[in-house]
Design a protein around this motif. Structure first.
Motif, PDB file in Angstrom:
ATOM      1  N   UNK A  76      18.739  15.280 -40.835  1.00  0.00           N
ATOM      2  CA  UNK A  76      17.863  15.256 -42.000  1.00  0.00           C
ATOM      3  C   UNK A  76      17.089  16.561 -42.142  1.00  0.00           C
ATOM      4  N   UNK A  77      16.650  17.093 -41.011  1.00  0.00           N
ATOM      5  CA  UNK A  77      15.920  18.371 -41.039  1.00  0.00           C
ATOM      6  C   UNK A  77      16.803  19.465 -41.624  1.00  0.00           C
ATOM      7  N   UNK A  78      18.048  19.522 -41.177  1.00  0.00           N
ATOM      8  CA  UNK A  78      18.925  20.577 -41.668  1.00  0.00           C
ATOM      9  C   UNK A  78      19.409  20.299 -43.083  1.00  0.00           C
ATOM     10  N   UNK A 288      25.269  12.380 -24.346  1.00  0.00           N
ATOM     11  CA  UNK A 288      25.853  13.453 -25.153  1.00  0.00           C
ATOM     12  C   UNK A 288      25.289  13.495 -26.573  1.00  0.00           C
ATOM     13  N   UNK A 289      24.424  12.540 -26.918  1.00  0.00           N
ATOM     14  CA  UNK A 289      23.859  12.490 -28.263  1.00  0.00           C
ATOM     15  C   UNK A 289      22.400  12.915 -28.292  1.00  0.00           C
ATOM     16  N   UNK A 290      21.741  12.922 -27.135  1.00  0.00           N
ATOM     17  CA  UNK A 290      20.288  13.069 -27.124  1.00  0.00           C
ATOM     18  C   UNK A 290      19.805  14.468 -27.464  1.00  0.00           C
ATOM     19  N   UNK A 291      20.645  15.494 -27.339  1.00  0.00           N
ATOM     20  CA  UNK A 291      20.236  16.876 -27.642  1.00  0.00           C
ATOM     21  C   UNK A 291      21.123  17.434 -28.758  1.00  0.00           C
ATOM     22  N   UNK A 292      20.736  17.264 -30.025  1.00  0.00           N
ATOM     23  CA  UNK A 292      21.638  17.562 -31.143  1.00  0.00           C
ATOM     24  C   UNK A 292      21.842  19.040 -31.443  1.00  0.00           C
ATOM     25  N   UNK A 293      21.243  19.945 -30.650  1.00  0.00           N
ATOM     26  CA  UNK A 293      21.439  21.378 -30.885  1.00  0.00           C
ATOM     27  C   UNK A 293      21.953  22.109 -29.644  1.00  0.00           C
ATOM     28  N   UNK A 294      22.427  21.386 -28.625  1.00  0.00           N
ATOM     29  CA  UNK A 294      22.712  22.016 -27.340  1.00  0.00           C
ATOM     30  C   UNK A 294      24.078  22.710 -27.269  1.00  0.00           C
ATOM     31  N   UNK A 295      24.942  22.508 -28.257  1.00  0.00           N
ATOM     32  CA  UNK A 295      26.286  23.074 -28.189  1.00  0.00           C
ATOM     33  C   UNK A 295      27.313  22.040 -27.800  1.00  0.00           C
ATOM     34  N   UNK A 297      29.906  18.766 -28.505  1.00  0.00           N
ATOM     35  CA  UNK A 297      30.865  18.435 -29.560  1.00  0.00           C
ATOM     36  C   UNK A 297      30.274  17.488 -30.593  1.00  0.00           C
ATOM     37  N   UNK A 298      29.150  16.818 -30.241  1.00  0.00           N
ATOM     38  CA  UNK A 298      28.508  15.883 -31.154  1.00  0.00           C
ATOM     39  C   UNK A 298      27.262  16.475 -31.819  1.00  0.00           C
ATOM     40  N   UNK A 299      27.090  17.784 -31.735  1.00  0.00           N
ATOM     41  CA  UNK A 299      25.941  18.461 -32.335  1.00  0.00           C
ATOM     42  C   UNK A 299      25.910  18.328 -33.856  1.00  0.00           C
ATOM     43  N   UNK A 300      24.702  18.516 -34.414  1.00  0.00           N
ATOM     44  CA  UNK A 300      24.591  18.760 -35.851  1.00  0.00           C
ATOM     45  C   UNK A 300      25.263  20.104 -36.124  1.00  0.00           C
ATOM     46  N   UNK A 301      26.163  20.200 -37.112  1.00  0.00           N
ATOM     47  CA  UNK A 301      26.940  21.437 -37.315  1.00  0.00           C
ATOM     48  C   UNK A 301      26.129  22.524 -38.025  1.00  0.00           C
TER      49      UNK A 301
END
Length: 335
Positions: A76-78, A288-295, A297-301
């Motif tokens: 949502x932020x992005x 694998x979901x808790x850090x959405x900017x860590x790099x 495969x499940x990151x926010x793009x």
């Protein structure tokens, strides 16, 4: 993020295979002791197993819900950054005026390209590693990196910023700690100068300053998620409960299958592996979901979204040589 319909099984099973190996061993040992050495006391009633399983299911479900909320908030932020960026392009193009048309175009380009520099600096900062992040510390995540690449890890920030900033501004920004914040400060300083030169009216100056404030807020929200981990006490207790359950599951199944017949106790191994794998996989997915900017495969793009913003704003400038949108790789991973 994975933009495909589902993760492929040939990716998913290897990602969790170490847990499968562990479950096979932890269930085979008590089964063999029970069958060959007749250690009947290893079989325990199902009630304590059910109680631990219920608690584990509750805490695993709670964790996965909260980590998903972190991921969705980051998205949502992005999404807000995308909208504010397009608004920035429109306002710059329509509200920054100069008597000389050529200089006006240069002004528009400077302000919009500096915004690209902000996006670039921000995404590089968000993809920096933190001690609690998992993508570089967990062996199964490191192995999965062969299926995709992280542009911010392979690229060079200075080279990227050269495309958007003057040499003087680039030299200034590279000396700063929070480069993204300082780029917005440069935007604000130029807006003030343009207002003093009457190239931006007072009303438009207020509107553009408010938009910069909104961009600061979105950056701050991204940094909050990046710099504040999912509480370690919840993450720790989730792992403890899953391992505890995996150790007592075979003991409970021994008791149940021995009621059918001595040969049936060998069913303890596959059933324990299947049930334990479900809980371990839930735990690993939450991790694998808790850090959405860590790099991960499940990151926010954010790399792809930044490229989309650049395409839109350069199109507003009337440029024709636009960069191509980033697309998912052959494994459906979009960064």
């Amino acid at each position: 993020m994975n933009s495909g319909r589902l993760y492929k099984l040939q990716h998913f099973i290897p990602w969790t295979r170490r847990k499968i190996y562990y479950l096979i061993v932890i269930s085979a040992i008590p089964t063999a002791l029970f069958y060959f050495f007749e250690l009947k006391w290893l079989a325990i009633p199902w009630v304590p197993v059910a109680l631990v399983g219920t608690a584990t299911a509750f805490i695993a479900g709670f964790r996965n819900t909260q980590t998903y909320n972190r991921l969705w908030e980051a998205r949502q932020i992005w999404g807000a950054i995308v909208n504010s960026s397009r608004t920035w392009g429109i306002i710059v193009k329509d509200m920054v005026r100069d008597v000389e048309g050529s200089k006006e175009q240069d002004l528009h380009r400077t302000l919009i390209y500096r915004h690209f520099a902000w996006l670039t600096a921000l995404r590089f900062q968000l993809r920096e590693n933190r001690a609690w992040e998992n993508v570089k510390t967990r062996s199964y995540n490191q192995e999965y990196l062969k299926y995709y690449s992280v542009p911010e890890w392979e690229g060079n920030l200075e080279e990227e910023l050269k495309k958007y900033l003057s040499e003087e501004e680039l030299s200034f920004i590279l000396k700063k700690k929070n480069r993204a914040a300082q780029i917005l400060a440069l935007q604000s300083a130029q807006l003030r100068t343009l207002n003093e030169e009457r190239k931006v009216s007072d009303l438009n100056y207020v509107e553009m300053s408010t938009l910069l404030k909104d961009l600061y807020e979105q950056q701050g929200k991204s940094e909050r998620i990046k710099n504040f981990p999912y509480p370690r006490q919840f993450a720790s207790i989730n792992v403890m409960f899953v391992y505890l359950l995996s150790m007592i599951l075979p003991l409970g199944f021994l008791n149940e299958f021995s009621k059918i017949g001595s040969e049936y106790v060998w069913l303890t191994i596959p059933i324990s592996v299947i049930v334990g794998w479900v809980f371990f996989t839930l735990e690993q997915i939450g991790e694998s979901t808790e850090n959405p900017f860590e790099g991960n495969a499940n990151d926010v793009p954010i790399t792809s979204m930044s490229r989309g913003i650049e395409i839109d704003l350069r199109d507003m400038l009337g440029e024709e040589d636009l960069p191509a949108p980033l697309s998912a790789n052959s494994n459906n991973i979009l960064m």
